[in-house]
Design a protein around this motif. Structure first.
Motif, PDB file in Angstrom:
ATOM      1  N   VAL A 130       0.830  -1.217   0.000  1.00 55.65           N
ATOM      2  CA  VAL A 130       0.000   0.000   0.000  1.00 55.65           C
ATOM      3  C   VAL A 130       0.858   1.259   0.000  1.00 55.65           C
ATOM      4  O   VAL A 130       0.323   2.368   0.055  1.00 55.65           O
ATOM      5  CB  VAL A 130      -0.978   0.010   1.198  1.00 55.65           C
ATOM      6  CG1 VAL A 130      -1.951  -1.146   1.108  1.00 55.65           C
ATOM      7  CG2 VAL A 130      -0.234  -0.004   2.533  1.00 55.65           C
ATOM      8  N   GLY A 131       2.186   1.090  -0.060  1.00 56.55           N
ATOM      9  CA  GLY A 131       3.068   2.238  -0.186  1.00 56.55           C
ATOM     10  C   GLY A 131       3.496   2.876   1.110  1.00 56.55           C
ATOM     11  O   GLY A 131       4.156   3.924   1.099  1.00 56.55           O
ATOM     12  N   VAL A 132       3.176   2.275   2.266  1.00 57.61           N
ATOM     13  CA  VAL A 132       3.598   2.830   3.557  1.00 57.61           C
ATOM     14  C   VAL A 132       4.934   2.181   3.907  1.00 57.61           C
ATOM     15  O   VAL A 132       5.020   1.294   4.774  1.00 57.61           O
ATOM     16  CB  VAL A 132       2.536   2.580   4.657  1.00 57.61           C
ATOM     17  CG1 VAL A 132       2.887   3.336   5.933  1.00 57.61           C
ATOM     18  CG2 VAL A 132       1.158   2.978   4.165  1.00 57.61           C
ATOM     19  N   CYS A 133       5.984   2.600   3.212  1.00 63.50           N
ATOM     20  CA  CYS A 133       7.280   1.928   3.307  1.00 63.50           C
ATOM     21  C   CYS A 133       7.916   2.103   4.681  1.00 63.50           C
ATOM     22  O   CYS A 133       8.540   1.173   5.211  1.00 63.50           O
ATOM     23  CB  CYS A 133       8.215   2.464   2.221  1.00 63.50           C
ATOM     24  SG  CYS A 133       7.610   2.160   0.548  1.00 63.50           S
ATOM     25  N   ARG A 134       7.770   3.293   5.269  1.00 61.28           N
ATOM     26  CA  ARG A 134       8.370   3.529   6.573  1.00 61.28           C
ATOM     27  C   ARG A 134       7.803   2.592   7.625  1.00 61.28           C
ATOM     28  O   ARG A 134       8.522   2.024   8.438  1.00 61.28           O
ATOM     29  CB  ARG A 134       8.122   4.990   6.973  1.00 61.28           C
ATOM     30  CG  ARG A 134       8.866   5.467   8.200  1.00 61.28           C
ATOM     31  CD  ARG A 134      10.341   5.581   7.932  1.00 61.28           C
ATOM     32  NE  ARG A 134      11.061   4.391   8.372  1.00 61.28           N
ATOM     33  CZ  ARG A 134      12.306   4.105   8.075  1.00 61.28           C
ATOM     34  NH1 ARG A 134      12.974   4.874   7.261  1.00 61.28           N
ATOM     35  NH2 ARG A 134      12.886   3.025   8.529  1.00 61.28           N
ATOM     36  N   LYS A 135       6.468   2.431   7.595  1.00 64.54           N
ATOM     37  CA  LYS A 135       5.809   1.543   8.554  1.00 64.54           C
ATOM     38  C   LYS A 135       6.241   0.095   8.330  1.00 64.54           C
ATOM     39  O   LYS A 135       6.425  -0.675   9.285  1.00 64.54           O
ATOM     40  CB  LYS A 135       4.289   1.672   8.403  1.00 64.54           C
ATOM     41  CG  LYS A 135       3.477   0.816   9.363  1.00 64.54           C
ATOM     42  CD  LYS A 135       3.679   1.225  10.809  1.00 64.54           C
ATOM     43  CE  LYS A 135       2.784   0.431  11.744  1.00 64.54           C
ATOM     44  NZ  LYS A 135       3.061   0.717  13.166  1.00 64.54           N
ATOM     45  N   SER A 136       6.424  -0.285   7.068  1.00 60.77           N
ATOM     46  CA  SER A 136       6.843  -1.637   6.755  1.00 60.77           C
ATOM     47  C   SER A 136       8.209  -1.941   7.363  1.00 60.77           C
ATOM     48  O   SER A 136       8.426  -3.013   7.947  1.00 60.77           O
ATOM     49  CB  SER A 136       6.881  -1.827   5.238  1.00 60.77           C
ATOM     50  OG  SER A 136       7.202  -3.151   4.902  1.00 60.77           O
ATOM     51  N   LEU A 137       9.149  -0.988   7.246  1.00 58.99           N
ATOM     52  CA  LEU A 137      10.470  -1.194   7.826  1.00 58.99           C
ATOM     53  C   LEU A 137      10.416  -1.189   9.352  1.00 58.99           C
ATOM     54  O   LEU A 137      11.189  -1.885  10.016  1.00 58.99           O
ATOM     55  CB  LEU A 137      11.426  -0.114   7.323  1.00 58.99           C
ATOM     56  CG  LEU A 137      11.849  -0.221   5.847  1.00 58.99           C
ATOM     57  CD1 LEU A 137      12.741   0.940   5.449  1.00 58.99           C
ATOM     58  CD2 LEU A 137      12.555  -1.548   5.572  1.00 58.99           C
ATOM     59  N   ASP A 138       9.490  -0.391   9.926  1.00 54.16           N
ATOM     60  CA  ASP A 138       9.324  -0.403  11.386  1.00 54.16           C
ATOM     61  C   ASP A 138       8.887  -1.782  11.867  1.00 54.16           C
ATOM     62  O   ASP A 138       9.369  -2.281  12.901  1.00 54.16           O
ATOM     63  CB  ASP A 138       8.294   0.646  11.808  1.00 54.16           C
ATOM     64  CG  ASP A 138       8.814   2.065  11.638  1.00 54.16           C
ATOM     65  OD1 ASP A 138      10.048   2.236  11.521  1.00 54.16           O
ATOM     66  OD2 ASP A 138       7.987   3.004  11.596  1.00 54.16           O
ATOM     67  N   VAL A 139       7.974  -2.420  11.133  1.00 51.97           N
ATOM     68  CA  VAL A 139       7.519  -3.763  11.500  1.00 51.97           C
ATOM     69  C   VAL A 139       8.680  -4.756  11.374  1.00 51.97           C
ATOM     70  O   VAL A 139       8.849  -5.658  12.209  1.00 51.97           O
ATOM     71  CB  VAL A 139       6.330  -4.199  10.610  1.00 51.97           C
ATOM     72  CG1 VAL A 139       5.933  -5.649  10.894  1.00 51.97           C
ATOM     73  CG2 VAL A 139       5.133  -3.278  10.836  1.00 51.97           C
ATOM     74  N   PHE A 140       9.499  -4.578  10.329  1.00 56.78           N
ATOM     75  CA  PHE A 140      10.659  -5.456  10.135  1.00 56.78           C
ATOM     76  C   PHE A 140      11.626  -5.334  11.315  1.00 56.78           C
ATOM     77  O   PHE A 140      12.117  -6.355  11.850  1.00 56.78           O
ATOM     78  CB  PHE A 140      11.364  -5.090   8.823  1.00 56.78           C
ATOM     79  CG  PHE A 140      12.673  -5.793   8.601  1.00 56.78           C
ATOM     80  CD1 PHE A 140      12.700  -7.135   8.252  1.00 56.78           C
ATOM     81  CD2 PHE A 140      13.878  -5.116   8.759  1.00 56.78           C
ATOM     82  CE1 PHE A 140      13.909  -7.785   8.044  1.00 56.78           C
ATOM     83  CE2 PHE A 140      15.083  -5.767   8.563  1.00 56.78           C
ATOM     84  CZ  PHE A 140      15.101  -7.099   8.201  1.00 56.78           C
ATOM     85  N   ASN A 141      11.889  -4.102  11.726  1.00 55.43           N
ATOM     86  CA  ASN A 141      12.796  -3.889  12.861  1.00 55.43           C
ATOM     87  C   ASN A 141      12.193  -4.428  14.162  1.00 55.43           C
ATOM     88  O   ASN A 141      12.910  -4.951  15.025  1.00 55.43           O
ATOM     89  CB  ASN A 141      13.105  -2.396  13.003  1.00 55.43           C
ATOM     90  CG  ASN A 141      13.992  -1.887  11.877  1.00 55.43           C
ATOM     91  OD1 ASN A 141      14.850  -2.616  11.373  1.00 55.43           O
ATOM     92  ND2 ASN A 141      13.773  -0.642  11.448  1.00 55.43           N
ATOM     93  N   GLU A 142      10.864  -4.304  14.297  1.00 57.93           N
ATOM     94  CA  GLU A 142      10.196  -4.833  15.491  1.00 57.93           C
ATOM     95  C   GLU A 142      10.296  -6.360  15.523  1.00 57.93           C
ATOM     96  O   GLU A 142      10.506  -6.957  16.593  1.00 57.93           O
ATOM     97  CB  GLU A 142       8.725  -4.401  15.493  1.00 57.93           C
ATOM     98  CG  GLU A 142       7.984  -4.766  16.772  1.00 57.93           C
ATOM     99  CD  GLU A 142       6.521  -4.347  16.720  1.00 57.93           C
ATOM    100  OE1 GLU A 142       5.749  -4.793  17.595  1.00 57.93           O
ATOM    101  OE2 GLU A 142       6.146  -3.586  15.794  1.00 57.93           O
ATOM    102  N   ALA A 143      10.166  -6.998  14.359  1.00 63.56           N
ATOM    103  CA  ALA A 143      10.296  -8.450  14.297  1.00 63.56           C
ATOM    104  C   ALA A 143      11.694  -8.887  14.734  1.00 63.56           C
ATOM    105  O   ALA A 143      11.864  -9.889  15.431  1.00 63.56           O
ATOM    106  CB  ALA A 143      10.000  -8.943  12.889  1.00 63.56           C
ATOM    107  N   ARG A 144      12.713  -8.128  14.334  1.00 62.47           N
ATOM    108  CA  ARG A 144      14.072  -8.442  14.758  1.00 62.47           C
ATOM    109  C   ARG A 144      14.249  -8.241  16.258  1.00 62.47           C
ATOM    110  O   ARG A 144      14.931  -9.030  16.925  1.00 62.47           O
ATOM    111  CB  ARG A 144      15.070  -7.560  14.006  1.00 62.47           C
ATOM    112  CG  ARG A 144      15.168  -7.869  12.509  1.00 62.47           C
ATOM    113  CD  ARG A 144      16.160  -6.955  11.818  1.00 62.47           C
ATOM    114  NE  ARG A 144      17.482  -7.063  12.409  1.00 62.47           N
ATOM    115  CZ  ARG A 144      18.210  -6.015  12.824  1.00 62.47           C
ATOM    116  NH1 ARG A 144      17.728  -4.782  12.688  1.00 62.47           N
ATOM    117  NH2 ARG A 144      19.403  -6.186  13.350  1.00 62.47           N
TER     118      ARG A 144
END
Length: 834
Positions: A130-144
């Motif tokens: 959906v183009g919310v790239c910043r939020k996507s990377l935040d979720v990735f960092n949270e998963a780590r």
């Protein structure tokens, strides 16, 4: 009704037997999903479906991207008080993410008691899609941070986010994680890394990943080729395509489209394109619409229209893109006003209409460019009506094409209406409007539009600046042109070939051939336009030997001449009186360069023969040519008859011109002057009376000179200038000097019929003399005086200018519509033939 609805409602209806009819289980999805727990209204739960059935229904909703059906299944799960396992929760989460409802996906994710890698991957991918790239990377960092064991899909999703966001720095960080995790040998991640680096501008890193990978598949090769195409590395694209072909890896249609695009940019594009075409046939993709459109575009750009048509006919079910490529091909070749290709383009457009295809803005733009000729104007207006019906009138892409179409037809007012109706006026639209004004000779309007453009903060591109230099060239305002040149240097456009070519043209048309030559010598990349502009410049300034020497140098550089180049060469031969050389170059056009002469080339030969006094040969050449009905040839013969005072042949030529162009004033003026020069005043009066009878009006003579940042214009006998008294005093002083040198004031009947007494003063106060007088007053002693005139200079003014240059020790450059006259030390560069 879809299967999901039918199954749910069948089971629910059995559960509701005996319930009051006013109780409704099926509320709106918003009411159902206001919470993920049962509502306060106590309604007996519907029968529970099995987990595989719920999963199947959710997968069906995901595949069809039907959010409403997915919500209904979710509502049924809630009301049935069914406790889904993690697998079903992930399926439900994936449904919301794929359908684009990330708010509900996040709420569901937050309520999940346990989450696995699939859960995190779904959310990361959902935000990315959906183009919310910043939020996507935040979720990735949270998963780590929660120490979830990430898999190769997680890293691929994160790399996809970096590709979308252009975040090369974060992409390199994730690349490091991939190496540490041990997934770097997965071809799936190799492809993701290649895609990320290429889209973030790190093409060298993408190439390194590609070359160092131990396992590559067809996606890897196609991705690498697409990456090279994206940045314009055409040779590298073809080199990798050749390797791919040798290894037996099948390219996909998108990669092949890029390969054809790369072929178009190279010098031997046709040969390379045909080789790639052979490979396409071998792999069985010759009927693919994407590949077909790319091949059509390649062949059409190189003038191979028959090959393009064959490719078009071989596509079994052409779509809009294929039709667009073919229409653009016909439109692109339409450069000589020939109506045949225009007709084919419009026929294809009509075929699209018959097939019920929805025309795109590219379709309309291409077919409008096929109507950029006056005889196709009515057809263009009909297509404009189609644009209104499709509600595309405010599109900037189509707006530019409409402006060009109306401007080429002389309807600049309609062009301005289209310009103001465009919703988003980008630089392309502004450039089209500026170019349109130049096309209809409204050069001041073009410069005014440029000031408006800068005023609203839009930055011009190199095409805009090139158009503006053309306007300055036609107005012969070199100082304004120099300001635009300085702006081009400031913004870094001074190395563009198109800017340098316009600069040569601007200086040459302003009379400064030395500045034009300096620009030419400083150019690094000269194309045929550069050479043609410089050759024509020398020819117009009477430097025949320089023009021919430059043409030989051009041949030595292996640059193929075009029609404009040969026109400049023939003009140089004509102005230099080089009859044999001119005839030889004329013959070489067809034999050596495969160029067929047009009316202007033939007019140069007529002028060449006439200049040498071979009037009979000139007339025979006209009658034997295929342009014997073109007035430009007969006008050249009439000019020669005037110089050699052959009134009999001149009368015949004038009569022929008047048959072809009965309302063109230039022919009557030439005939009038011919009789006047021959001393036959009664015949001159007849020509003047004939002009009156037919209602033909002579264009008033206008001369102008640029001094500093101002342009001063004059008409004959002008008294409107603020320094009028000083100008006339200086002119009388100059006339007195040259009278002592033998100059005799001309007293002859003007074409407006003034009396001889009035006429003597009128001729001595012609517009070019007034402009030169102002230049003598205002310009420094060493500065040349450059005057421009809209009509051919008269004999008296030509004689006076030669004597002015000698008596005042000044260089005078006078431009008329046909050539430049450079007066130095009492001589003119034209050799008294003009």
């Amino acid at each position: 009704m879809r299967p999901a609805q039918m199954i749910i409602r069948q089971h629910t209806c059995r559960c509701l037997e005996g319930f009051p009819k006013h109780v409704s289980l099926y509320r709106s999805p918003k009411q159902h999903l206001s919470t993920f727990f049962p509502t306060q209204i106590q309604i007996p739960s519907p029968p529970t479906l099995s987990q595989p059935m719920y999963s199947e229904l959710l997968l069906s909703a995901t595949k069809s991207l039907s959010l409403i059906h997915g919500k209904e299944v979710h509502a049924h799960i809630i009301k049935a008080c069914f406790t889904p396992c993690m697998f079903l929760q992930n399926v439900l989460l994936n449904m919301y993410c794929k359908c684009g409802d990330m708010s509900l996906a996040q709420r569901l994710f937050d309520t999940m008691p346990t989450r696995d890698t699939v859960s995190w991957n779904s959310l990361i991918t959902g935000y990315s899609q959906v183009g919310v790239c910043r939020k996507s990377l935040d979720v990735f960092n949270e998963a780590r941070s929660v120490q979830i064991k990430l898999d190769h899909f997680t890293y691929a999703s994160a790399l996809s986010v970096c590709s979308r966001n252009g975040d090369l720095k974060m992409g390199k960080v994730i690349h490091g994680m991939v190496l540490v995790s041990g997934f770097y040998q997965r071809v799936f991640l190799t492809n993701s890394l290649i895609d990320m680096y290429s889209k973030c501008g790190g093409i060298s890193d993408a190439s390194l990943v590609f070359d160092s990978s131990s396992e590559l598949d067809d996606v890897s090769w196609n991705s690498m080729i697409s990456a090279y195409v994206r940045i314009g590395w055409d040779e590298e694209t073809l080199r990798n395509f050749a390797k791919m072909h040798r290894l037996g890896i099948k390219p996909n249609p998108f990669a092949l489209g890029g390969v054809f695009k790369s072929c178009s940019s190279l010098s031997n594009s046709v040969i390379l394109g045909k080789m790639v075409h052979g490979c396409v046939i071998k792999v069985g993709l010759d009927s693919d619409v994407f590949v077909g459109s790319a091949m059509i575009d390649l062949y059409a750009k190189n003038g191979l229209l028959s090959e393009a048509v064959m490719v078009f006919n071989s596509v079994p079910d052409p779509n809009v893109v294929v039709f667009n490529s073919m229409i653009a091909g016909f439109s692109r070749l339409e450069t000589d006003g020939n109506n045949e290709h225009n007709y084919e383009a419009v026929c294809l457009f009509s075929e699209m209409q018959r097939r019920g295809m929805r025309s795109s803005k590219f379709t309309f733009s291409s077919v409008l460019r096929a109507c950029n000729f006056p005889h196709d104007f009515e057809l263009g207006k009909q297509i404009h009506g189609q644009i209104f019906k499709n509600n595309l009138k405010r599109d900037e892409y189509i707006g530019s094409a409409l402006i060009e179409m109306y401007s080429s037809s002389g309807s600049i007012e309609e062009g301005f209406k289209c310009f103001h109706s465009v919703l988003k006026q980008d630089i392309v639209t502004w450039t089209s409007m500026i170019s349109g004004c130049i096309q209809v000779d409204h050069f001041e309007w073009a410069l005014s539009l440029f000031h408006d453009l800068l005023g609203i903060g839009i930055k011009p591109d190199h095409f805009t600046l090139s158009c503006l230099m053309s306007a300055c060239a036609n107005l012969a305002v070199a100082r304004s042109g120099e300001q635009i040149q300085c702006y081009a240097i400031k913004v870094g456009f001074n190395w563009f070939t198109i800017i340098n070519n316009s600069q040569i043209f601007m200086y040459a048309r302003s009379g400064d051939v030395d500045a034009a030559n300096q620009t030419f010598q400083e150019m690094e990349n000269r194309d045929v336009v550069s050479w043609s502009a410089m050759i024509s410049s020398h020819a117009q300034h009477g430097c025949a030997s320089d023009a021919l020497m430059l043409f030989k140098e051009m041949e030595g550089c292996k640059v193929s001449p075009n029609h404009v180049t040969l026109l400049g060469v023939l003009t140089a031969c004509s102005h230099g009186g080089l009859v044999d050389e001119g005839l030889r170059y004329f013959e070489r056009m067809k034999v050596d360069y495969n160029l067929y002469p047009n009316a202007k080339h033939c007019a140069c030969i007529v002028d060449l023969l006439g200049r040498a006094g071979r009037l009979v040969d000139a007339e025979k050449f006209i009658l034997d040519s295929c342009f014997h009905d073109d007035p430009i040839l007969w006008r050249a013969l009439l000019g020669s008859c005037r110089v050699h005072k052959d009134t009999e042949m001149g009368t015949h030529a004038a009569e022929r011109i008047m048959e072809l162009e009965p309302h063109a004033p230039a022919s009557y003026v030439l005939l009038y002057n011919m009789y006047l020069d021959a001393g036959r005043k009664s015949f001159a009066m007849r020509a003047r009376d004939l002009m009156k009878e037919r209602g033909v009006k002579k264009e008033p003579g206008l001369s102008w000179i640029e001094i500093g940042a101002s342009v001063h214009s004059f008409v004959a006998g002008d008294n409107s200038h603020p320094e009028s008294h000083a100008i006339y005093d200086k002119l009388e002083e100059m006339l007195s000097k040259i009278e002592k040198m033998g100059y005799i004031k001309m007293e002859a009947l003007e074409i407006n019929g003034s009396s001889p007494k009035q006429n003597g003063s009128f001729v001595n106060h012609h517009s070019e003399k007034l402009a030169v007088a102002l230049g003598m007053i205002r310009l420094p002693q060493l500065a040349p005086i450059r005057v421009m005139k809209n009509l051919r200079v008269c004999v008296d003014c030509h004689t006076a200018m030669k004597l002015f240059s000698e008596s005042e020790k000044r260089e005078i450059v006078l431009r008329d519509p046909f050539r430049f006259h450079r007066f130095r030390g009492g001589l003119c560069s034209c050799g008294d033939y003009w």
